[in-house]
Design a protein around this motif. Structure first.
Motif, short mmCIF file in Angstrom:
data_model
loop_
_atom_site.label_atom_id
_atom_site.label_comp_id
_atom_site.label_asym_id
_atom_site.label_seq_id
_atom_site.Cartn_x
_atom_site.Cartn_y
_atom_site.Cartn_z
N UNK A 47 -26.49 12.40 0.10
CA UNK A 47 -25.24 11.73 0.47
C UNK A 47 -25.51 10.52 1.36
N UNK A 48 -26.40 10.70 2.34
CA UNK A 48 -26.64 9.61 3.28
C UNK A 48 -27.33 8.43 2.60
N UNK A 49 -28.18 8.70 1.60
CA UNK A 49 -28.83 7.62 0.86
C UNK A 49 -27.79 6.77 0.13
N UNK A 50 -26.81 7.45 -0.48
CA UNK A 50 -25.75 6.73 -1.19
C UNK A 50 -24.91 5.92 -0.22
N UNK A 70 -20.53 -4.68 11.70
CA UNK A 70 -19.37 -4.90 10.82
C UNK A 70 -18.75 -3.56 10.42
N UNK A 71 -19.61 -2.59 10.10
CA UNK A 71 -19.12 -1.26 9.71
C UNK A 71 -18.51 -0.55 10.91
N UNK A 72 -19.18 -0.60 12.06
CA UNK A 72 -18.71 0.12 13.24
C UNK A 72 -17.34 -0.39 13.69
N UNK A 73 -17.12 -1.68 13.61
CA UNK A 73 -15.86 -2.26 14.08
C UNK A 73 -14.67 -1.95 13.19
N UNK A 74 -14.91 -1.22 12.10
CA UNK A 74 -13.79 -0.76 11.28
C UNK A 74 -13.02 0.35 12.00
N UNK A 75 -13.61 0.86 13.09
CA UNK A 75 -12.94 1.89 13.87
C UNK A 75 -12.84 3.20 13.11
N UNK A 76 -11.67 3.83 13.18
CA UNK A 76 -11.49 5.12 12.51
C UNK A 76 -11.60 4.99 11.00
N UNK A 77 -11.45 3.77 10.48
CA UNK A 77 -11.57 3.54 9.03
C UNK A 77 -13.02 3.50 8.57
N UNK A 78 -13.95 3.50 9.53
CA UNK A 78 -15.36 3.35 9.15
C UNK A 78 -15.86 4.53 8.32
N UNK A 79 -15.17 5.67 8.41
CA UNK A 79 -15.65 6.86 7.69
C UNK A 79 -15.02 7.01 6.32
N UNK A 80 -14.09 6.13 5.96
CA UNK A 80 -13.35 6.31 4.71
C UNK A 80 -14.25 6.29 3.47
N UNK A 81 -15.33 5.50 3.50
CA UNK A 81 -16.23 5.44 2.36
C UNK A 81 -17.42 6.38 2.50
N UNK A 82 -17.40 7.18 3.54
CA UNK A 82 -18.51 8.11 3.77
C UNK A 82 -18.07 9.55 3.61
N UNK A 83 -16.86 9.86 4.12
CA UNK A 83 -16.33 11.21 4.00
C UNK A 83 -15.73 11.42 2.61
N UNK A 84 -16.58 11.58 1.62
CA UNK A 84 -16.12 11.76 0.25
C UNK A 84 -16.14 13.23 -0.12
N UNK A 85 -15.17 13.65 -0.93
CA UNK A 85 -15.20 15.03 -1.37
C UNK A 85 -16.28 15.18 -2.45
N UNK A 86 -16.49 16.40 -2.90
CA UNK A 86 -17.60 16.68 -3.82
C UNK A 86 -17.50 15.86 -5.10
#
Length: 224
Positions: A47-50, A70-86
């Motif tokens: 997952x982390x590689x992707x 740039x990614x960090x400054x997205x704030x709480x939105x920074x995880x939207x493309x990382x916290x993916x379901x299965x």
């Protein structure tokens, strides 16, 4: 008592320096996995590689400081493309596999000479009717004469190939009812079909969002 001015980039720069443990000037896959884990977002090695591929704008295989900030400054939105379901992660990993198979020199990007294989695949799956030149131009958003993985994923989203999060209002209501019914059941009878990773994400990411909100507040104060 006098304190020094916060570093340029604020909290983002502080976090970058903290997790760039080898002081290479970039954050590699392992360092990014450690960061995510420490911030309550547990990711597997695959997952982390992707995720790094998705955030890596220049295709270097690592996150440079400007990419990280740039990614960090997205704030709480920074995880939207990382916290993916299965299901989402399976599609993203499939896209990564296709991308890497076309990246014959392993540079992290697809050049015009490497585009033939990807273009033929898109044509076969009827994802484009454009000419090869037009398709390359559409994917090469930053006009760098090469296609990065994040550009490829954005294009797939634009064409509707990756559209799992786009569900109707009625489906959302149904999903909420199902989720509420599941939450009402004792943990002891929770379905065995739920993977360990999904359960871990459910609990850890709740704290991750709270942490992100607090970090946004701190970052805002640093910029004042």
């Amino acid at each position: 008592m006098m304190f020094g001015a916060p570093p340029k980039g604020g909290l983002a720069a502080i976090q970058f320096a903290k997790y760039d443990t080898d002081k290479s000037g970039s954050i590699d896959v392992q360092e990014f996995q450690n960061l995510c884990y420490n911030l309550d977002h547990a990711l597997t090695s695959e997952e982390v590689k992707v995720c790094v591929m998705h955030l890596d704008a220049d295709g270097s295989g690592k996150l440079e400081k400007d990419e990280f900030i740039k990614w960090w400054k997205l704030g709480s939105r920074r995880w939207s493309d990382i916290d993916l379901d299965a299901k989402e992660m399976k599609i993203r990993m499939s896209a990564a596999s296709v991308f890497k198979s076309c990246d014959t020199d392993g540079s992290g990007s697809i050049t015009p000479s490497e585009f033939d294989k990807l273009y033929q695949g898109l044509k076969e799956k009827k994802l484009t009717t454009a000419t090869k030149e037009e398709a390359f131009k559409a994917l090469d958003v930053d006009q760098s004469k090469s296609i990065q993985f994040n550009e490829y994923v954005r294009w797939l989203k634009k064409t509707g190939t990756i559209s799992i999060k786009m569900i109707s209002g009625a489906e959302k209501v149904k999903l909420k009812k199902v989720t509420a019914a599941q939450d009402a059941q004792p943990k002891a009878v929770e379905s065995k079909k739920s993977s360990t990773q999904e359960i871990r994400h459910k609990h850890l990411n709740k704290f991750g969002k709270k942490r992100a909100a607090l970090e946004d507040e701190i970052d805002g104060k640093n910029r004042e």
